[in-house]
Design an enzyme around this catalytic site. Sequence first.
Site, PDB file in Angstrom:
ATOM      1  N   ASP A  79       0.838  -1.207   0.000  1.00 30.87           N
ATOM      2  CA  ASP A  79       0.000   0.000   0.000  1.00 30.87           C
ATOM      3  C   ASP A  79       0.867   1.248   0.000  1.00 30.87           C
ATOM      4  O   ASP A  79       2.070   1.210  -0.304  1.00 30.87           O
ATOM      5  CB  ASP A  79      -0.970  -0.071   1.203  1.00 30.87           C
ATOM      6  N   ARG A 114      -5.922  16.535   2.643  1.00 28.88           N
ATOM      7  CA  ARG A 114      -4.804  15.633   2.905  1.00 28.88           C
ATOM      8  C   ARG A 114      -3.505  16.260   2.370  1.00 28.88           C
ATOM      9  O   ARG A 114      -2.618  15.551   1.911  1.00 28.88           O
ATOM     10  CB  ARG A 114      -5.049  14.270   2.256  1.00 28.88           C
ATOM     11  N   LYS A 161      -3.969  -1.331  -6.808  1.00 28.06           N
ATOM     12  CA  LYS A 161      -4.994  -0.642  -6.012  1.00 28.06           C
ATOM     13  C   LYS A 161      -4.878   0.841  -6.370  1.00 28.06           C
ATOM     14  O   LYS A 161      -3.860   1.476  -6.079  1.00 28.06           O
ATOM     15  CB  LYS A 161      -4.760  -0.872  -4.516  1.00 28.06           C
ATOM     16  N   ASP A 184      -6.028   4.474  -5.951  1.00 27.60           N
ATOM     17  CA  ASP A 184      -6.699   5.285  -4.929  1.00 27.60           C
ATOM     18  C   ASP A 184      -6.985   6.702  -5.434  1.00 27.60           C
ATOM     19  O   ASP A 184      -6.424   7.157  -6.445  1.00 27.60           O
ATOM     20  CB  ASP A 184      -5.812   5.325  -3.678  1.00 27.60           C
ATOM     21  N   ASN A 220      -7.814  10.195  -3.113  1.00 28.07           N
ATOM     22  CA  ASN A 220      -8.053  10.526  -1.705  1.00 28.07           C
ATOM     23  C   ASN A 220      -8.465  11.949  -1.393  1.00 28.07           C
ATOM     24  O   ASN A 220      -8.165  12.452  -0.305  1.00 28.07           O
ATOM     25  CB  ASN A 220      -6.800  10.174  -0.888  1.00 28.07           C
ATOM     26  N   CYS A 261     -10.548   2.526  -5.577  1.00 33.43           N
ATOM     27  CA  CYS A 261     -10.554   2.976  -4.185  1.00 33.43           C
ATOM     28  C   CYS A 261     -10.617   4.498  -4.207  1.00 33.43           C
ATOM     29  O   CYS A 261     -10.062   5.132  -5.105  1.00 33.43           O
ATOM     30  CB  CYS A 261      -9.271   2.512  -3.501  1.00 33.43           C
ATOM     31  N   ASP A 289     -13.005   2.593   4.164  1.00 33.92           N
ATOM     32  CA  ASP A 289     -11.823   2.606   5.038  1.00 33.92           C
ATOM     33  C   ASP A 289     -12.184   2.119   6.432  1.00 33.92           C
ATOM     34  O   ASP A 289     -11.307   1.983   7.284  1.00 33.92           O
ATOM     35  CB  ASP A 289     -11.225   4.017   5.112  1.00 33.92           C
TER      36      ASP A 289
HETATM   37  C1  GLA Z   1      -6.915   5.563   1.472  1.00 31.82           C
HETATM   38  C2  GLA Z   1      -7.317   4.121   1.249  1.00 31.82           C
HETATM   39  C3  GLA Z   1      -6.646   3.245   2.273  1.00 31.82           C
HETATM   40  C4  GLA Z   1      -5.143   3.399   2.160  1.00 31.82           C
HETATM   41  C5  GLA Z   1      -4.760   4.860   2.319  1.00 31.82           C
HETATM   42  C6  GLA Z   1      -3.292   5.055   2.014  1.00 31.82           C
HETATM   43  O1  GLA Z   1      -7.438   6.057   2.645  1.00 31.82           O
HETATM   44  O2  GLA Z   1      -8.705   3.974   1.284  1.00 31.82           O
HETATM   45  O3  GLA Z   1      -7.028   1.907   2.095  1.00 31.82           O
HETATM   46  O4  GLA Z   1      -4.726   2.888   0.917  1.00 31.82           O
HETATM   47  O5  GLA Z   1      -5.493   5.692   1.442  1.00 31.82           O
HETATM   48  O6  GLA Z   1      -2.915   6.386   2.111  1.00 31.82           O
END
Ligand code: GLA
Length: 730
Positions: free
Chosen positions: A366, A443, A476, A478, A480, A526, A548
């Site tokens: 991750d 963030r 994965k 993402d 965010n 994600c 999450d």
């Molecule tokens: C997001 C994802 C988490 C993880 C974090 C990493 O919040 O949903 O699963 O991967 O980012 O920063």
Amino acid sequence: MSIRFDESTKAFTLETKTGCYQMKVDELGYLQHLYYGPKVGQTNMSYAFRTYDHGFSGNPYDMRLNRAYSLDSMAQEYTSFGVGDFRVTSIRASFADGSRCAEFRYESHEILDGKYAIPGLPSVYDNGEEVHTLVVTLKDIAANIKIKLYYGVFAEQDIITRAAEIFNSGSDIVWLRKASSMCLELPFGKWDMMHFHGRHCMERQPERVPLFHGIHTIVSGRGMSSHQHNPFVIVCDREATEDAGACYGVMLMYSGNHKTEIERDQFEGVRIVTGISDDRFRWELKPGASFHTPEVILTCANGLTQLSHNYHRLIRHNVVRGTYKLSHRPVLINNWEATYFDITEEKILSIAEKAKELGIELFVLDDGWFKNRNDDNAGLGDWIPDTNKLPNGLGGLIKKINALGLRFGLWIEPEMVNEDSDLYRAHPDWAMRAPNRAPMMSRNQLVLDLSRQEVLDYLYETIAGLLEKYNITYIKWDFNRSISDVYSHSFPSPRQGEVAHRYYLNLYKLYDMLTKRFPHVLFEGCAGGGGRFDAGMLAYSPQIWCSDNTDPISRLKIQYGTSFAYPACTVCAHVSASPNHQTGRKTPLSTRGVVAMSGSFGYELDLSLLTDEDCAEIKEQVKRYKELEPIVHDGKLYRLSQTGDSTHYYSWEYVSADQNRAVLNIVVTNPLANSAPVHVRLKGLLPDAVYRINDEFECNGSALMIGGYTFPRLTGDYPAMQVDIIRIDR
Ligand code: GLA
């Protein structure tokens, strides 16, 4: 043929296995909606409409002597604007002469074999099964606009898809200010609406409310389909239950800003309009150009369970694509909640070694693996491995993980950039921000302006580069933060209203190019958990991190809400540590396993810290998941507890496609003292078949469906249980 046109009445009938959709071209050429619901034989449903002279609902010029004829009370397929239908409109535009009126009348239609596709956007596809397309073209002569309404009829699946194409047939620019995908009318009845709202760590909470007079709006302006309002609503009969009652599903296949408006009007009619949100939308439609809207996936079902089954089957077979569509999804271990940013090669390998021993198949590395990424303030944009953390590079780590017998997956967040990154220092104008204004941070990161071709090219090369260089079989992906300060330096000021949608056109293009070039890679979507859980993303990422929040008790409701639209195979669900990192709640490992097995299964904790007893249990869980996966992913889901029960327990059941096997689940969320045992009636079994129940007793399907099953008393902290129901009379 599932589509008929009756020349004498000018009525179209679209027929599915249990449903029927009707519309007609009326005497003035307007496309009137007549009916959507269960089959009604050959009946033309026009008879159900009676019109009166309604005060303040005016009449088109050609009908000025017939005061009963009004667009303001007529059910329509795609509405006019500015000419006397005062309800929620499907489209709005402004023209070179300053006018803002248009009315659309029938021009022609075509009936085609197969499912239409939408240029630049994901859409439902056929697998060679009997699917037909109806295209009805409407036109406005004064404004020089044509609209093609697309209907895809998936008869066997009881699904009708819709989309619209707006074409400028004139010689002046038209500015589109709203371009919905469809309008659906329910002229009669008393309805509830179910929608799925939420927040980060608590996505898709179902809420059912009666439709009042006025406009209900489900909207996201966050630049993503959002944790807050999923682009999916159900309108159902006030009396509808899981098992019976008219239920209409409206699912928008789009991942950006969306809006669904549901108006209950003065005459009790309900109009549903859905599509790209018109807030801040403004699209330059040049002469000869078309604008294509995203797709809407409609179903009409008897009961909420059937509605979910229709969507589950369609998403699994006609939305999700690629190698992993129907095949086994690897059981994975993700290191996020085990290490957060604190990664060392040694730590990763200690988790991976344990994972292999327990039967886990894939390791996902991750966040935190790349240069300068020691917390969430820096590094996004520079996808170069951090050799302080990984002294043998990413390649060295992957080799070791592969040598253990595990496949390797990698986390990336490609659409983002930190100010503290080489990418930002080189291309500050690639980040989305409005001129002369400090951007809103979230963030501590910014969103790349993916509406720009250079950004699209850069992301394609970077991600393709990683996938070429390393043995990565899982990504994965993402996302965010929400998108604010929407502005692109590559568009002139009048066209800034296009940027938010162009962002998604390029995101889909990027995903399309990558999934075609690397078909062996499984993509997990994600967005801070499930902030972009929608049918658009599912066309590229067969599974999505659902939330999450990994606390199994919170997950019960999140996964329950998600299940109304989306099948279990799309829901990434992991067993994590106890106490849980988001809620602090302690739960048994068995309960965490039962909840996570109702998805695409994995782990997210430091396996190297577990006791031998826990490890033995995990080994059993992995085995069990592999055994149950075909039932959970390919079977039918029955939600057995209602919202009222959920303060006490959740119970749900999966039945295999051949009905020879079922698994019944319960999690007690609040054990009650001296209460009656929980009793549920099973569903979906073969009435006359004989089943063995957990090696406890044998009986036939009808007994279980009528007499039900009584759970033993379950006490303690959040106990859970799975009951195997296996057919034995074959
Ligand atoms: C997001 C994802 C988490 C993880 C974090 C990493 O919040 O949903 O699963 O991967 O980012 O920063």
